[in-house]
Design a protein around this motif. Sequence first.
Motif, short mmCIF file in Angstrom:
data_model
loop_
_atom_site.label_atom_id
_atom_site.label_comp_id
_atom_site.label_asym_id
_atom_site.label_seq_id
_atom_site.Cartn_x
_atom_site.Cartn_y
_atom_site.Cartn_z
N VAL A 865 0.77 -1.07 0.15
CA VAL A 865 -0.17 0.11 -0.03
C VAL A 865 0.87 1.44 0.01
O VAL A 865 0.50 2.21 -0.51
CB VAL A 865 -1.01 -0.13 0.98
CG1 VAL A 865 -1.49 1.34 1.34
CG2 VAL A 865 -1.86 -1.13 0.95
N THR A 866 2.13 1.16 0.71
CA THR A 866 2.83 2.29 1.03
C THR A 866 3.41 2.78 -0.66
O THR A 866 3.59 3.81 -1.16
CB THR A 866 3.99 2.17 1.66
OG1 THR A 866 3.61 1.88 3.00
CG2 THR A 866 5.01 3.27 1.88
N CYS A 867 3.79 1.70 -1.35
CA CYS A 867 4.10 1.72 -2.77
C CYS A 867 3.19 2.20 -3.60
O CYS A 867 3.56 3.12 -4.34
CB CYS A 867 4.64 0.26 -3.41
SG CYS A 867 6.19 -0.44 -2.56
N CYS A 868 1.76 1.85 -3.62
CA CYS A 868 1.09 2.39 -4.55
C CYS A 868 0.75 3.94 -3.91
O CYS A 868 0.21 4.72 -4.99
CB CYS A 868 -0.41 1.65 -4.24
SG CYS A 868 -0.40 -0.20 -4.76
N LEU A 869 0.72 4.21 -2.82
CA LEU A 869 0.57 5.47 -2.37
C LEU A 869 1.57 6.32 -2.86
O LEU A 869 1.42 7.48 -3.34
CB LEU A 869 0.74 5.71 -0.51
CG LEU A 869 0.57 6.96 -0.34
CD1 LEU A 869 -0.78 7.58 -0.43
CD2 LEU A 869 0.97 6.89 1.34
N PHE A 870 2.79 5.98 -2.83
CA PHE A 870 3.98 6.69 -3.48
C PHE A 870 3.64 7.04 -4.97
O PHE A 870 3.76 8.09 -5.64
CB PHE A 870 5.04 5.93 -3.32
CG PHE A 870 6.42 6.62 -4.10
CD1 PHE A 870 6.86 7.63 -3.61
CD2 PHE A 870 6.84 6.10 -5.25
CE1 PHE A 870 8.04 8.30 -4.23
CE2 PHE A 870 7.91 6.48 -5.93
CZ PHE A 870 8.56 7.78 -5.52
N THR A 871 3.35 5.82 -5.68
CA THR A 871 3.18 6.12 -7.04
C THR A 871 1.77 6.96 -7.27
O THR A 871 1.89 7.94 -8.37
CB THR A 871 2.87 4.67 -7.94
OG1 THR A 871 1.83 3.97 -7.09
CG2 THR A 871 3.99 4.10 -7.63
N SER A 872 0.71 6.75 -6.58
CA SER A 872 -0.43 7.53 -6.53
C SER A 872 -0.42 9.03 -6.32
O SER A 872 -0.92 9.85 -7.01
CB SER A 872 -1.59 6.97 -5.93
OG SER A 872 -1.87 5.67 -6.31
N LEU A 873 0.42 9.11 -5.53
CA LEU A 873 0.16 10.64 -4.75
C LEU A 873 1.74 11.35 -5.23
O LEU A 873 1.69 12.78 -5.44
CB LEU A 873 0.44 10.65 -3.12
CG LEU A 873 -0.16 11.72 -2.50
CD1 LEU A 873 -1.57 11.86 -2.95
CD2 LEU A 873 -0.05 11.61 -1.03
N ILE A 874 2.58 10.81 -5.82
CA ILE A 874 4.04 11.42 -6.28
C ILE A 874 4.14 11.16 -7.66
O ILE A 874 4.06 12.01 -8.59
CB ILE A 874 5.09 10.90 -5.48
CG1 ILE A 874 5.01 11.02 -3.96
CG2 ILE A 874 6.53 11.71 -6.06
CD1 ILE A 874 4.76 12.63 -3.44
N MET A 875 4.51 9.84 -8.21
CA MET A 875 4.69 9.67 -9.60
C MET A 875 3.57 9.88 -10.44
O MET A 875 4.08 10.89 -11.47
CB MET A 875 5.03 8.18 -9.76
CG MET A 875 6.41 7.59 -8.87
SD MET A 875 7.14 6.35 -9.45
CE MET A 875 7.54 6.54 -11.21
N LEU A 876 2.50 9.58 -10.45
CA LEU A 876 1.29 9.67 -11.29
C LEU A 876 0.96 11.26 -11.66
O LEU A 876 0.98 11.86 -12.59
CB LEU A 876 -0.01 8.86 -11.10
CG LEU A 876 -0.88 9.11 -12.08
CD1 LEU A 876 -0.50 8.72 -13.44
CD2 LEU A 876 -2.31 8.04 -11.76
#
Length: 920
Positions: A865-876
């Motif tokens: 979930v932390t990894c998905c949060l990083f991608t959803s809130l930062i990368m994307l």
Amino acid sequence: MEAERKPHNCRSHLVRLLHRITLLSIRRPIPVLSVAGVLALLAIVLTILGLGFHTSRLDLLNPKSSYNKLWLDYIREFGATDDILVVVEGDSPEQIVPVLDEVAEVLSRDERNFRAVLHQVDFSPVRAKGLHYLDVEQLETIERFVTEAKPVVSNGWTRLSVGNMAASMDRRLLAAARDPSGLWRSRAEVEVGHWAASLQQALLPEPRYCRPWPDLVRPSIPVDLDDRHFLVADGQMGVVLLQLAEPPDGDGFARGSEGIDALRRHISGVATRYPEVHIGLTGLPVMENDEMRSSQTAMIEASLLSLFGVACLFVAGFGGIRHPLLTVAALLVSMAWSFGFITIAVGHLNILSVSFAVILIGLGIDFGIHYVARYLQYRQSHISCNSALVRTAIGVGPGIVTGAATTAAAFFTAGFTEFTGIAELGIIAGGGILLCCAGALVMLPSMIHLADRNRDDAVISGPLDVHAWLTPIFRRPVWTLGMSVGVLIFLGLGATWLRYDHNLLNLQPEGLESVRLEHRLIEESDQSVWFALSLARSSEEVLERKAKFEELESVDRVEEIARLLPKDEHLRQPIISRIHSQLSSLPNRVPAIPLQRPEVLDPLLAQLQSELSRTASGRATAERIAWIRARLRQIPEPECFRRLSEYQLRAAQDMLHQLHALAEASIPVPPDFSDLPEGLVRRFFGSDGRHLMKVYGRGNIWDMDAMERFVRDVRSVDPKATGNPLQTFEASRQMKQSYEQAALYSLITIFVLLYFDFRSVRHTLLAMVPVGIGMVLLFGLMGWLGEPLNPANMIVLPLILGIGVDDGVHVVHDYLRRRGGYRMSASTASAVLITSLTTMVGFGSLMIADHRGLQSLGRVLTIGVTCCLFTSLIMLPAALIWRTQRQESEGERTAGADRGEASVPARGEWDPEEPMERAA
């Protein structure tokens, strides 16, 4: 670009439906909530009356799979109960054996809870029929010996004097010489040589008795028919085997608890009388029961903790208590509906699907969070309660529906896999996700309407302002993207070290006595309590197959009882009957045997020596007799008389003892299963008449490599072999494949659903970025941290798919709603952050469990979930901001476009808010 980012008109049907549902909810809140409450109550009643528990590992497997059919065939004949092992640890057999005897006696008296108690094997009934285990040639030799001995014991003991024996053997040599084949002469010379060697030993300076007769008793009784206790580790561990009586219906989630609790009470009582030893329990039933109890306790604690943690995070994230509590209340009602759905759709929970409550708390709350976040953002703009509810429904509702559909699809597709446990979990979790979505879109508007309808002028607290944290990051989106890609590459390299751990012992709660004892049995005796099972129709087939099994390097030993039922009795029984008849009236004592004087003995021995010297094979014995003659002349006459008398008496007593032993082993009735311990027969002879072989593996069979070799070797001998090692091997592979298949099916289904929503491949792929990159980061971090995939945490695949796609859907929907330079809306940013945190709390609560499998599940999901949060809130968002900035610099965007959040629908899109304003 505006046309590209404009929501597609085909979504108008969904928007219209959401608008109508919201209007109904806020116009008729009491009836809506009443119906929801009644349905929840009915669901709870239905659950109490109809929901069951399938707690056996067998319930996780597809009954139609080929390997499981073999197992089901076995349990139909032998029963499904595995052995429990009571293990007594001490310093010596003398210390352990009395404890084994008492434990077995105590447990045997408790017939309500236990059966087939076995701590030693008593073969005395079988030893009474020991002659049946010899071949015909051996029996004929014994019969000749008995026939020759019969005149001796029938008041003819003088025949055993040294002189008479020498004369008798001389006559036998003369008679055997007439045999043209020379076979009888050879046998006679062997017998004379044996007798001469025995007499020589009696005349040595330091005499000792050596039997002059062939050892006919011991070969007649197989060595492994000795009575024995079950001792291992050089006698420092003893074992009592037993089986639980069939557990009553409703035995609970932890199957066999009543019997195992009774067992622990019994051994505790024995242990108080033997403080010098340690008594413990192991075996599959005990390990499974310990695991179920630990899992059940952990699930209850984790569910309560996650619910409390989610509520606290919700309150902290939205700066108030009213709306978070309403959202949690809607979730609880939805979960009640879910229980009713489970009862109707599946009817039971299994070892895997019992985790659905934690899943729903972790994922189901997300829909309410997105809904409340958007609603509070509208209210902060001084929009009325009802208008804010309608705008929320048509603004964030489609994203909620798409997120729920994709998350549910990620689970539903698991229903198409072969592994029953995963298929049932997929159906249960998928249905629960949809019901939680329905609760958020139907009940929440009614609840919020009742709570806020008179608060239009009140100050409304808003969601957590994430923009303040993200603004510095997005000022240079290219740098953010570059660093993110660098992190992705570095962490992704860790995936090369990712491994899959099949060992189920590594999932058990740490410190369990049953697991410790299993490890010690493996280490001390180089074997596990696990064994493969091979079924055969006849004793001959068993023995033939056993020989092949024992040739395998991966096999330690094979246990069976077919060898205890000899065949070809029509050949043996007549001989045994004759032997038994001749031995029916043996004397109990040997009378005094007269002794010839040395001057009488010498001519008899000389004649025997002369006869032996005629053949090359007899010359060695002739030399020995020459030595005897010389020795008799050297020894003083009194000493000679004493030694010869003692020798004659011991030889006669030895013969009588052998004859008595043969009589005790000569019962003519062949051995059958009634002569064997009942607990032993129950384990090796089935109700359909088939024989069972237990094939024990060498080394640690819990290790997947050792298990794979063992399974392969066993199947090379018996392709239809079954047993727990083979079941676990196949189930572990099938579970892993099912999770992988479910992930693949989920990706395909999610792509189709997202494309149906966005009608754009580009936007569909953008929505899937968080889950794709999140998976790479997850597997990379697991590799770097040494956290393996295992049968417990493989559930992360559909879960992470659902979580990542849900976040990506909301970010892309937010991107499509806004015109001008993209900047993630406050409600979407807050909702993504809070949903991720609540999911981490929901699943992270599993890390407090004693069960290491659940700990691993909690850790992996929290990392994922932390990894998905990083991608959803930062990368994307960084990628979307960079994209819009680049297009603006190329002049593709309209100058002066409104960069604020769109409060008016895009061109050509139906605006349902005006009727609501008039209605309000």
